[in-house]
Design an enzyme around this catalytic site. Structure first.
Site, PDB file in Angstrom:
ATOM      1  N   SER A 171      46.098  10.403 -10.906  1.00 13.02           N
ATOM      2  CA  SER A 171      46.079   9.731  -9.604  1.00 13.02           C
ATOM      3  C   SER A 171      47.069  10.436  -8.696  1.00 13.02           C
ATOM      4  CB  SER A 171      46.498   8.261  -9.789  1.00 13.02           C
ATOM      5  OG  SER A 171      46.761   7.621  -8.560  1.00 13.02           O
ATOM      6  N   TYR A 182      51.852   1.595 -13.287  1.00 15.78           N
ATOM      7  CA  TYR A 182      50.693   2.481 -13.062  1.00 15.78           C
ATOM      8  C   TYR A 182      51.161   3.922 -12.867  1.00 15.78           C
ATOM      9  CZ  TYR A 182      46.298   4.092 -10.887  1.00 15.78           C
ATOM     10  OH  TYR A 182      45.140   4.765 -10.584  1.00 15.78           O
TER      11      TYR A 182
END
Length: 282
Positions: free
Chosen positions: A155, A168
């Site tokens: 990401s 995350y």
């Protein structure tokens, strides 16, 4: 000849979103597909996750392209389940050439307010689940001796920091470290390992009330249009998000022989977001 003609790709998180798009895009270029998804709700996730019906849709879309597909419900946290899928896939197709370790979840909160359970589920799925997916496939690739390509979904949060995403970001940075080690370990066997780093992507993981509320906490029930302007401000290019096919095209490139000498890289598909670095502390 398609760009991955005759190859077999195992894709985790394949029931919808980026995973489904990867399955369809690789099938368009000649690959047969092994589609894996939990198709169940994770306790810490604040949006609806994929269902068995979603996975059936992926199957139909691949079969409509006249490619073979083996679809199974399996949790990437479950090593035995992954081993069973790989064994069944080898029996069905004879080999696995590509692994797209794509399955992942999202949840939100200040780092000091995350519970042990929320932190652990994130790490278990987004980091340990990636490792378990690679561990399930690598021995077969080594035994076959024909090389391979492993593509891990990280990401933009695997490159920079975001507020309310400590768990995350830790997982997505973690898979970069895993990728670099695997790339070193597997290079002598012609198995390439890379990560892709999307910005916001127009999928159910991003387009849902929980994410919109995170971006716009002062707005009651913010709409997709309400969130669009703020998400656009995150990127250098004038878009609020990219489409799933934009990530799939990067995956296809890394899976194909066009990238035969590319390993150990972090490939951003992020509309210039890391260059702009305008993230709000959402």
């Amino acid at each position: 000849m398609g760009r991955v003609e005759g190859k077999v790709a195992l894709i985790t998180g394949a029931a919808r979103g980026q995973g489904r798009s990867h399955a369809v895009r690789l099938a368009q270029e000649g690959a047969d597909i092994i589609a894996v998804d939990i198709c169940a709700q994770a306790d810490s996730v604040p949006y609806p996750m994929a269902t068995p019906d979603d996975l059936s849709t992926t199957v139909r879309l691949v079969e409509d392209l006249d490619r073979r597909i083996l679809a199974r419900q399996a949790d990437v946290r479950d090593s035995a389940a992954l081993a069973d899928v790989v064994a069944e896939a080898i029996a069905e197709f004879g080999h696995i050439d590509i692994l797209c370790a794509n399955a992942g979840i999202a949840s939100f909160g200040p780092s000091w307010e995350l519970t042990d359970e929320v932190w652990q589920e994130m790490i278990d799925v987004n980091l340990t689940g990636v490792w378990k997916s690679t561990r399930a496939v690598i021995p077969h690739m080594l035994e076959r001796g024909q090389g391979g390509s492993i593509i891990i979904t990280s990401s933009t949060a695997g490159l920079v920091g975001f507020g309310n995403l400590a768990h995350y970001a830790a997982a997505k940075h973690g898979v970069v470290g895993l990728m670099k080690v695997l790339a070193v370990e597997l290079a002598q066997h012609s198995i390439r390992v890379n990560t892709v780093h999307p910005t916001t992507v127009d999928t159910p993981m991003i387009d849902n009330p929980a994410v919109r509320q995170l971006f716009l906490p002062a707005v009651e029930g913010p709409s997709r249009d309400d969130a669009q302007a703020l998400m656009k401000a995150m990127n250098a290019l004038p878009v609020p998000w990219v489409e799933v096919v934009d990530i799939s095209n990067a995956v296809l490139f890394l899976a194909s022989d066009e990238a035969r000498y590319i390993t150990g890289i972090q490939l951003p598909v992020e509309a210039g977001a890391t260059m702009a670095y305008k993230y709000p502390n959402v």
